[in-house]
Scaffold this active site. Structure first.
Site, PDB file in Angstrom:
ATOM      1  CE1 TYR A   1     -33.810  -0.272  20.727  1.00 22.90           C
ATOM      2  CE2 TYR A   1     -34.475   2.018  20.591  1.00 22.90           C
ATOM      3  CZ  TYR A   1     -34.073   0.838  19.974  1.00 22.90           C
ATOM      4  OH  TYR A   1     -33.942   0.795  18.608  1.00 22.90           O
TER       5      TYR A   1
ATOM      6  CE  LYS B   1     -42.913  -9.570  11.874  1.00 25.46           C
ATOM      7  NZ  LYS B   1     -43.000  -9.634  10.407  1.00 25.46           N
TER       8      LYS B   1
ATOM      9  CG  ASP C   1     -42.995  -7.335   7.889  1.00 26.31           C
ATOM     10  OD1 ASP C   1     -43.976  -6.765   8.391  1.00 26.31           O
ATOM     11  OD2 ASP C   1     -42.938  -8.573   7.780  1.00 26.31           O
TER      12      ASP C   1
ATOM     13  CG  ASP D   1     -34.020   3.942  16.807  1.00 23.26           C
ATOM     14  OD1 ASP D   1     -33.701   4.963  16.172  1.00 23.26           O
ATOM     15  OD2 ASP D   1     -33.223   3.312  17.531  1.00 23.26           O
TER      16      ASP D   1
ATOM     17  CG  ASP E   1     -32.461   6.753  11.649  1.00 25.51           C
ATOM     18  OD1 ASP E   1     -32.961   7.725  12.251  1.00 25.51           O
ATOM     19  OD2 ASP E   1     -31.314   6.329  11.875  1.00 25.51           O
TER      20      ASP E   1
END
Ligand SMILES: NC(=O)c1ccc[n+]([C@@H]2O[C@H](COP(=O)([O-])OP(=O)(O)OC[C@H]3O[C@@H](n4cnc5c(N)ncnc54)[C@H](O)[C@@H]3O)[C@@H](O)[C@H]2O)c1
Length: 365
Positions: A140, A190, A222, A246, A250
């Site tokens: 970001y 990852k 994942d 992020d 959620d």
């Protein structure tokens, strides 16, 4: 006297922050603490009043306080303003200016609300996890971040960059938090694909040497997305980089059944007012909920629990924080419910009634 900066913001923000203040005042009377509150402007509220989503003076005032409590920003009224002036921009500026590098989101499922979860009650029973998300680095913020057009059509790039010191400070904080809980840390990356993740994993293993009492497991992002749905109760503290955090936070936020229940803390490296504490910005995870703003239907529990986190992580007032958390759970167990927590057709309480009930319980605790 602890100083608390208040950013009520937009939509339901002012309504839920008012209940957070009500409960903090009751907690103050019960535990002999006098809080001083200073109300500051952010988001659409600041834009309407000062033509900017956050003023420099308000950033300074927030930084001078011992901690800050925020409601929410944004809403359809400001959807078409220039992107540099959008209400959400104020929140990003505030996080950056205050150096809030770690976002903490505890997720637990109250037994009284297990039936409200979209997952089966036996899957969410006993869920008590804390997700620590890196907040000021990663994709970001990485440069270059741009788009262009060439002979082969449109193209775009974003950059996922981490320095080892950025990884080390958030992973270290997560180890410290795990040490104070059940002693288990899951670091999410990852690393089978990304260089930045391989560095993340290497640094996490190095920090582990200082925490022999904490169990560290590495989980691919994942796989974690699946585990959070299939077996969320097996996790204690989860730490991860900005974008993975992020998405996973959620995902985790749906477990308790209502977004209105969940608090968060964003911590900086700056020491807080209490011993061993840090400066922080505390806010519920929900947005400004424009669809229910002004109707008294907003659930203030996420904000009240954010106020409890403020007492714990920035002021070191553990007993007072635990009293608030217990009283929120007791109120819900006793059937005090805003509409989002209630069975269809059953009686409901307003935002102010829920706050007043928790305040009464804390005062009598
Ligand atoms: N940190 C923040 O301030 C923040 C976070 C997310 C979204 N936003 C902004 O909020 C605005 C609305 O966004 P959205 O609708 O996607 O998300 P939202 O969280 O505001 O609302 C999503 C749904 O959840 C409900 N809800 C949210 N908070 C609730 C509460 N306390 N009690 C009961 N129900 C609640 C809403 O009524 C709505 O149906 C947008 O402008 C968005 O940019 C701000």
């Amino acid at each position: 006297m602890p100083n608390i900066a208040l950013f009520p913001g937009d939509g339901v923000g002012p309504e839920v922050v008012a209940e957070g203040v009500k409960v903090l005042e009751a907690t103050g009377s019960r535990f002999g603490i006098e809080f001083a509150f200073e109300t500051l402007a952010i988001g659409g509220d600041a834009l309407d009043r000062y033509s900017a989503p956050l003023r420099r003076d308000d950033i300074r005032a927030a930084g001078r306080a011992d901690a800050a409590l925020l409601g929410a920003v944004g809403g359809p009224k400001w959807d078409d303003v220039d992107s540099a002036l959008r209400p959400e921009r104020g929140l990003l500026q505030l996080r950056k200016a205050l150096g809030l590098f770690a976002n903490l989101r505890p997720v637990s499922v109250l037994p009284a609300l297990a039936e409200s979860s979209p997952l089966r009650p036996e899957i969410v029973a006993g869920v008590d996890l804390l997700v620590v998300r890196e907040l000021t680095g990663g994709i970001y913020f990485g440069k270059p971040s741009r788009r262009w057009t060439s002979g082969r059509g449109r193209a775009a790039v974003d950059t996922l960059r981490y320095r080892e010191d950025e990884i080390e400070r958030v992973v270290r904080l997560a180890f410290e938090l795990a040490r104070g809980r059940r002693g288990k840390l899951a670091s999410v990356d990852k690393s089978n694909v990304l260089q930045s993740s391989r560095l993340w994993r290497e640094v996490a293993d190095e920090v582990k040497a200082d925490f022999p009492d904490v169990e560290l497991e590495h989980v691919l992002v994942d796989a974690m997305a699946m585990h959070l749905i299939k077996s969320p109760s097996r996790f204690d503290v989860i730490v991860t980089e900005n974008m993975f955090g992020d998405i996973l936070t959620d995902e985790a936020s749906v477990l308790p059944g209502s977004i209105g229940l969940l608090p968060s803390a964003s911590l900086s490296a700056k020491p807080g007012a209490g011993t061993g504490t840090r400066y922080g910005l505390y806010e519920p995870i929900h947005g400004s909920a424009p669809d229910i703003a002004g109707t008294g239907r907003a659930n203030p529990a996420g904000t009240i629990l954010s106020a409890a986190m403020l007492l714990r992580w920035s002021l070191g007032l553990i007993e007072a924080a635990e009293a608030i958390e217990r009283c929120v759970a007791d109120a819900i167990a006793a059937g005090v419910r805003t509409p989002d927590m209630a069975e269809p057709g059953s009686p409901v309480d307003s935002t102010a009634e829920f706050g007043a009930d928790v305040a009464r319980r804390v005062a009598a605790a």
